[in-house]
Motif scaffolding. Structure first.
Motif, short mmCIF file in Angstrom:
data_model
loop_
_atom_site.label_atom_id
_atom_site.label_comp_id
_atom_site.label_asym_id
_atom_site.label_seq_id
_atom_site.Cartn_x
_atom_site.Cartn_y
_atom_site.Cartn_z
N VAL A 1 0.86 -1.18 0.00
CA VAL A 1 0.00 0.00 0.00
C VAL A 1 0.89 1.23 0.00
N GLY A 2 0.82 2.04 -1.04
CA GLY A 2 1.61 3.26 -1.12
C GLY A 2 0.74 4.47 -0.84
N ALA B 1 -4.26 10.39 12.11
CA ALA B 1 -5.67 10.08 12.32
C ALA B 1 -6.36 9.74 10.99
N LEU B 2 -6.00 10.46 9.92
CA LEU B 2 -6.58 10.17 8.61
C LEU B 2 -6.18 8.77 8.15
N MET C 1 -8.10 5.83 5.82
CA MET C 1 -7.38 5.12 4.76
C MET C 1 -7.27 3.62 5.05
N LEU C 2 -6.70 3.29 6.20
CA LEU C 2 -6.48 1.88 6.51
C LEU C 2 -7.78 1.07 6.58
N LEU D 1 -7.22 -7.20 4.19
CA LEU D 1 -5.96 -7.14 4.91
C LEU D 1 -6.11 -7.72 6.32
N ASP D 2 -5.05 -8.34 6.79
CA ASP D 2 -4.99 -8.88 8.14
C ASP D 2 -4.65 -7.75 9.10
N PRO D 3 -5.55 -7.37 10.00
CA PRO D 3 -5.27 -6.24 10.90
C PRO D 3 -4.12 -6.49 11.86
#
Length: 327
Positions: free
Chosen positions: A132-133, A179-180, A185-186, A195-197
């Motif tokens: 992820v960029g 925070a963003l 985003m995530l 995605l695996d948190p």
């Protein structure tokens, strides 16, 4: 041949691995540079004091626009809360089905430059990883925006930490940007791309590395691994030492922190530069001592003689890809 010194390894009561190491690694070949597009010409003229990597802001030739046998590509757009800054998030997802727990992921700041530097050989090494960029919308980035997003507030617990020398940059918005990343985003990217948190890495270079360390102090449970390349820890010093004093601790287990940095060559007669490098090294030494003693952090530090601040971008990127995200 690598030389290793100062290696310490143990496990804590919870069984998590705790390690602190200092490795001296010979310099590798200089990172290949392609011709810059016109949109990056003003970056090349910026002073090194702006702590900029070798950035390519228009990833026109990146793999994100090409076919890959290992990954498919996507882009998503985000805006800052005030609507003044615009971000482009680049995603490379393995073409196979995700595991039941989701994909591990490496989240890279300066995402335009990071994705532009990727080659298929890099993707071959991360067939089971999402990349992820986190970058800027094409044509909208400028040094002031990056400085603002990646640097932490320099007012802490009633104290303002002045810059030395005084700085005219727009700075101190790192907590807002964090925070963003954490709250918009995530979650969006994780949901869409499975995605695996529990297995995510945050990677950053220079001011991006400073942001990574600040993120560890402010949100230690957000990522499993924090990867800082040549972090600008002496920015507004001793700000980051005070930030460590009041930093949060991980709720369970350990956060992995990897710090890779260049060893600059001394320039005879340049006393100001020598004094600046000495202050930088003192800051690194103090921070490493503190972090290495913490039970909630597994610290790895590596020094690269012969590399410079700019070349560490590519060195650090490929080191992170080779390491992956621990379980």
């Amino acid at each position: 041949m690598r030389r290793q010194r100062g290696f310490h390894l143990q496990t804590n009561r919870s069984g998590w691995l705790k390690s602190t190491e200092l490795l001296i690694v010979p310099a590798g070949p200089t990172m290949h540079r392609r011709t810059f597009l016109a949109a990056t010409s003003f970056i090349a003229g910026m002073s090194a004091l702006r702590a900029q990597p070798d950035m390519r802001l228009r990833a026109k030739d990146a793999l994100s626009e090409a076919h890959s046998p290992t990954h498919r590509f996507a882009q998503r757009r985000f805006d800052s809360v005030d609507g003044l800054r615009h971000y482009q998030v680049f995603v490379a997802v393995p073409v196979t089905d995700p595991p039941a727990e989701g994909w591990p992921a490496i989240c890279m700041l300066d995402g335009n430059a990071a994705f532009d530097a990727l080659q298929q050989a890099d993707l071959d090494r991360v067939r089971d990883l999402v990349l992820v960029g986190i970058g800027y919308e094409e044509g909208r980035n400028d040094p002031d925006t990056r400085d603002l997003d990646y640097t932490p507030p320099f007012f802490l617990n009633g104290t303002t930490f002045p810059a030395d020398p005084p700085s005219t940059e727009k700075a101190g918005g790192g907590d807002v940007f964090l925070a963003l990343v954490a709250e918009r985003m995530l979650p969006d990217v994780a949901k869409e791309f499975s995605l695996d948190p529990a297995r995510q890495m945050l990677w950053g270079h220079s001011y991006g590395g400073l942001f990574v360390v600040n993120a560890l102090f402010k949100r230690p449970d957000l990522f499993r691994s924090y990867y800082a390349i040549s972090p600008s820890l002496s920015w507004h010093a001793p700000l980051m030492l005070h930030a460590e004093d009041v930093s949060k601790r991980r709720a369970m287990g350990q956060s992995e922190l990897v710090v890779l940095y260049e060893v600059p060559e001394n320039t005879p007669g340049d006393e100001r530069r020598k004094a600046r490098l000495q202050r930088r090294q003192m800051m690194f030494d103090e921070m490493f001592e503190r972090l290495g003693a913490r039970a909630d952090i597994a610290l790895t530090q590596r020094a690269y003689p012969g590399e410079n601040h700019g070349s560490m971008f590519g060195v650090g990127l490929r080191a992170a890809l080779a390491r992956g995200v621990p379980k």
